[in-house]
Design an enzyme around this catalytic site. Structure first.
Site, PDB file in Angstrom:
ATOM      1  N   ASP A   1       0.830  -1.197   0.000  1.00 17.38           N
ATOM      2  CA  ASP A   1       0.000   0.000   0.000  1.00 17.38           C
ATOM      3  C   ASP A   1       0.868   1.252   0.000  1.00 17.38           C
ATOM      4  OD1 ASP A   1      -2.402   1.703   0.448  1.00 17.38           O
ATOM      5  OD2 ASP A   1      -3.329  -0.212   0.965  1.00 17.38           O
TER       6      ASP A   1
ATOM      7  N   HIS B   1      -4.168   6.155   2.452  1.00 18.32           N
ATOM      8  CA  HIS B   1      -4.786   4.906   2.004  1.00 18.32           C
ATOM      9  C   HIS B   1      -4.260   3.704   2.776  1.00 18.32           C
ATOM     10  CE1 HIS B   1      -5.703   1.625  -0.889  1.00 18.32           C
ATOM     11  NE2 HIS B   1      -6.666   2.407  -1.325  1.00 18.32           N
TER      12      HIS B   1
ATOM     13  N   SER C   1     -11.066  -0.928  -2.311  1.00 19.62           N
ATOM     14  CA  SER C   1      -9.879  -0.855  -1.456  1.00 19.62           C
ATOM     15  C   SER C   1     -10.245  -1.069   0.001  1.00 19.62           C
ATOM     16  CB  SER C   1      -9.211   0.519  -1.588  1.00 19.62           C
ATOM     17  OG  SER C   1      -8.414   0.602  -2.723  1.00 19.62           O
TER      18      SER C   1
END
Length: 780
Positions: free
Chosen positions: A151, A223, A563
């Protein structure tokens, strides 16, 4: 991915694939990945390094230093390297012995509390005695399970990564806590046990786009912090996004460990970096990998040229379960990515939480029209602001009234909308709603109402600008009021959180759908999980500009995308692994798929957000059930040899497969290998394409893991009227000596007019367990 807008919900949490600039000038160099398959057994690292250097040297101009071209090497679980090459040099390498594939380094983009409570509440069955049902006791409290994530990095100071009460780091862990900008080894602890980053500096002679902020495991994007806390974050009380979605934020497996592999920067996620992360993670000793990254629906690399498919293949070979997002290119069919059968592919659904921001109309009755958005409106609660329909505010330069009605850029007269609330149409072809809102704000409007049926379940984030979204039905009420009075007025109320919202779950409109163009004889996605407006930890970057005026950046954020669905499944998979440490990735996937839910909190079939009943193309086997996964009863096992046979049927030669992995002695692809035979892969779902109506048979084998040795399972079939479906035998009797049994399913047409896709299911039950497999039959 952040719900700064519904467009961002589509684009950020999914990873759209951006291929590096293709470089038409031959003298320009690009980064290429050279994939050479499995590391030959008993090969010393020095020997492998020597082979890589010799191979690269054979195509480079004489005298050119290797160091200038070689970027990284893959040496643990698979062999290869990434290097800067000209097109001619790359073509020369393609013909070298041992090279399976060579491809330009692709740049992938990212696919982004209440969700766990909702899953528990929606589960019909409960596990009264998991230790008995699963057939084994957990080896520990689950704290030895290690979840790795590829990530954007991690924000280690987040409360979600506290290690209070956690025991020593498992001795089998071989990973590292790398230092970097604003990050050192002390940032790791017994929760965050590993953090790696993969540097690539931008080179003016290279045509590949590289991350610019990859010199540290620290997350400057948000994220990676969000996904890792969703998968395994420690509980954080009183978490919220400025008071919205308030509650306890926690991960799916709160006692699991986290290892972060930062492969993404501001420009995306290079495939070469992802392959390095796979190589390291396998050697480090992770149990699971969660990857919210994927290609665009418009770019489907072959499995030997897709860094994710390559990396996952080698991870699964070594018993590591890998969960990937399905993509955010929905709702169109055939948009699913990460569709290799060794990947557990996850779509996104809503939860029972609604972010309500109503429109209050003026007049004598002060009618409220329900809206949805995230805004912290400072407008008066009384309807005192002039209201105008955008079509009535067309600029003199606008020749298209439709442009004005949709509030597209430069279509409205500033004088007509100044200090007013503007009602705007919206469609997928328009500028984004966030862009429109910013434009309206700049032009002096005090608020905006967008008409949007498609994304009504995804709350767009407008923060300090009073904006909301209504359905067509709601807009009709607003337009009727506008047309009924000379001076219409309204106001927009700030967002409130509504729970127990029905119906939920729904398949999110952005979630990518099947069938896969690569694997039409396998249903993808496999499963769905919450992925809309999920609250989880975020970076504390002071540059983050979504805070309301005068407020500091929040430690949490509401984000949507497949996601976010992906780490939900990874967390549950980690729980299964902790209870069943010897289970294979296929068994864990089987438990998740065959116990999935197909009903919503209205006890009706799950629908898409357009209202149609969801099919396996929309949500796979269904919505993940966090309780029943611990008592699947039966599981469908898939061994490496089965994946090898899949590769044969897919079209690979025995020679290519031998280079990819270690194969059993005597293994050869049969001459009658074909894509139709992919349907026989021992998958927990069944897909048949090119069906003509003549009988087609598929075989499956199940293993009894229900904890009761002497038990009998009876089959039930749910089938559309156009098909005749028969299962033989219709009973499976297990005993102490018989733990695995096979069955066969035959499909024939009951109608001569077959057209389209037909959906159904096969369910085995012993009275306690229900083992459901969806099927899809696609006519030719």
């Amino acid at each position: 991915m952040s719900c700064l807008s519904s467009l961002l919900c589509i684009l950020l949490p999914l990873l759209l694939l951006l291929v590096g600039v293709n470089g038409k000038e031959e003298d320009k160099r690009q980064v290429y990945v050279v994939y050479m398959g499995a590391v030959p057994s008993h090969t010393a690292e020095n020997t492998l390094k020597k082979n890589h250097i010799q191979l690269l040297s054979s195509v480079l101009p004489r005298g050119q230093p290797i160091e200038k071209s070689l970027i990284r090497r893959y040496k643990n679980s698979f062999s290869g390297f990434a290097a800067r090459l000209s097109e001619n040099e790359a073509n020369a390498l393609r013909n070298k012995a041992g090279v399976i594939s060579i491809f330009i380094d692709p740049i992938y983009q990212l696919h982004t509390t209440r969700s766990w409570d909702f899953l528990q509440e929606t589960s019909v069955e409960t596990v009264s005695n998991p230790a008995t049902d699963v057939g084994s006791s957990p080896t520990s409290d689950g704290s030895d399970t290690i979840i790795g994530l590829l990530d954007t990095g991690i924000w280690p100071e987040s409360e979600s990564f506290r290690d209070d009460g956690m025991g020593p780091i498992p001795s089998r862990w071989k990973g590292a806590c790398m230092e970097g900008n604003d990050f050192n080894s002390s940032n790791c602890n017994r929760k965050l046990i590993g953090a790696r980053h993969y540097d690539l500096e931008e080179d003016e002679d290279s045509l590949t786009i590289f991350p610019k902020d990859a010199s540290s495991p620290r997350d400057d994007h948000g994220h990676g912090t969000h996904t890792s806390s969703t998968a395994a974050g420690s509980p954080v009380m009183e978490a919220s996004f400025y008071g919205l979605a308030e509650g306890t934020a926690k991960g799916g497996s709160v006692s699991s460990r986290i290892a972060m592999y930062k492969v993404c920067g501001s420009e995306g996620c290079p495939g070469s970096a992802m392959l390095s992360a796979f190589d390291d993670a396998i050697a480090d000793g992770v149990d699971l990998l969660s990857i919210s990254i994927g290609a665009s629906e418009f770019f489907r690399p072959d499995f030997t040229e897709d860094p994710i498919a390559i990396g996952v293949f080698h991870a699964v070979e070594r018993g590591i379960t890998v969960v990937c997002s399905a993509g955010n290119d929905g709702p169109g069919g055939g948009s699913v990515v990460n569709a290799a059968p060794w990947i557990l592919t996850v779509g996104a659904t809503t939860i029972d939480r609604f972010f309500e921001s109503d429109v209050v109309l003026g007049g004598s009755h002060a009618v409220a029209v329900k809206g949805s958005a995230i805004n912290f409106s400072n407008l008066n609660k009384s309807a005192t602001y002039p209201l105008i329909y955008a079509a009535s505010a067309s600029s003199n330069s606008s020749s298209d009234d439709a442009e004005a009605s949709h509030c597209n850029l430069d279509s409205l007269d500033e004088r007509k909308i100044k200090r007013k609330i503007v009602l705007c149409e919206h469609s997928d072809d328009d500028n984004s709603k966030i862009t429109k809102a910013e434009d309206l704000k700049t032009k002096g409007a005090v608020g905006a109402i967008f008409i949007d049926d498609v994304g009504r379940s995804v709350a767009s984030m407008y923060i300090d600008f009073p904006a909301t979204e209504v359905t067509t039905e709601g807009s009709e009420q607003i337009l009727k009021y506008i047309n009924s009075t000379k001076n219409p007025t309204a106001t927009i109320l700030p967002t409130i959180t509504v729970t127990k919202y029905k119906p939920a779950p729904e398949v999110a409109y952005f979630s990518s759908r099947g069938p896969s163009s690569q694997t039409s004889n396998i249903i993808k996605p496999d499963i769905s999980a919450p992925g809309v407006n999920i609250l989880a930890s975020w970076t504390r970057n002071e540059d983050f500009d979504v805070a309301p005026p005068g407020r500091k950046p929040s430690h949490f954020n509401l984000v949507c995308g497949t996601s976010m669905a992906c780490p939900h499944v990874a967390g549950i998979a980690a729980t299964i692994k902790s209870w069943n440490p010897t289970w294979s990735p296929a068994a864990i996937r089987s438990a998740i798929m065959t116990t999935a839910m197909q009903s919503n909190n209205d006890k009706a079939p799950v629908t898409t957000d357009s209202g149609s009943v969801a099919t396996p193309y929309d949500y796979g086997a269904g919505v993940i059930n966090p309780t029943r996964v611990l008592q699947p009863g039966l599981v469908y096992e898939i061994e490496t040899k089965d994946y090898l046979q899949f590769l044969c049927n897919y079209g690979y030669t025995t020679k290519t497969i031998k280079n990819m992995t270690v194969i059993p002695n005597g293994f050869e692809c049969s001459k009658n290998s074909s894509k139709d035979l992919i349907s026989n892969l021992n998958y927990p779902s069944i897909a048949i394409s090119g069906f003509t109506g003549k009988e087609r048979k598929v075989s499956r084998e199940v293993k009894n893991v229900g904890g009761v040795e002497d038990t009998t399972y009876v089959v039930s079939i749910k089938s559309p009227s156009q098909l005749n479906v028969e299962v033989l035998p219709d009973k499976l009797q297990f005993s102490k000596s018989v733990t695995k049994l096979s069955y066969q399913v035959s499909f024939t047409a009951s109608s001569s007019r077959l057209k389209g896709d037909y959906f159904g299911s096969i369910t085995w039950s012993d009275g306690t367990h229900r083992v459901r497999s969806p099927f899809v039959v696609k006519s030719s």
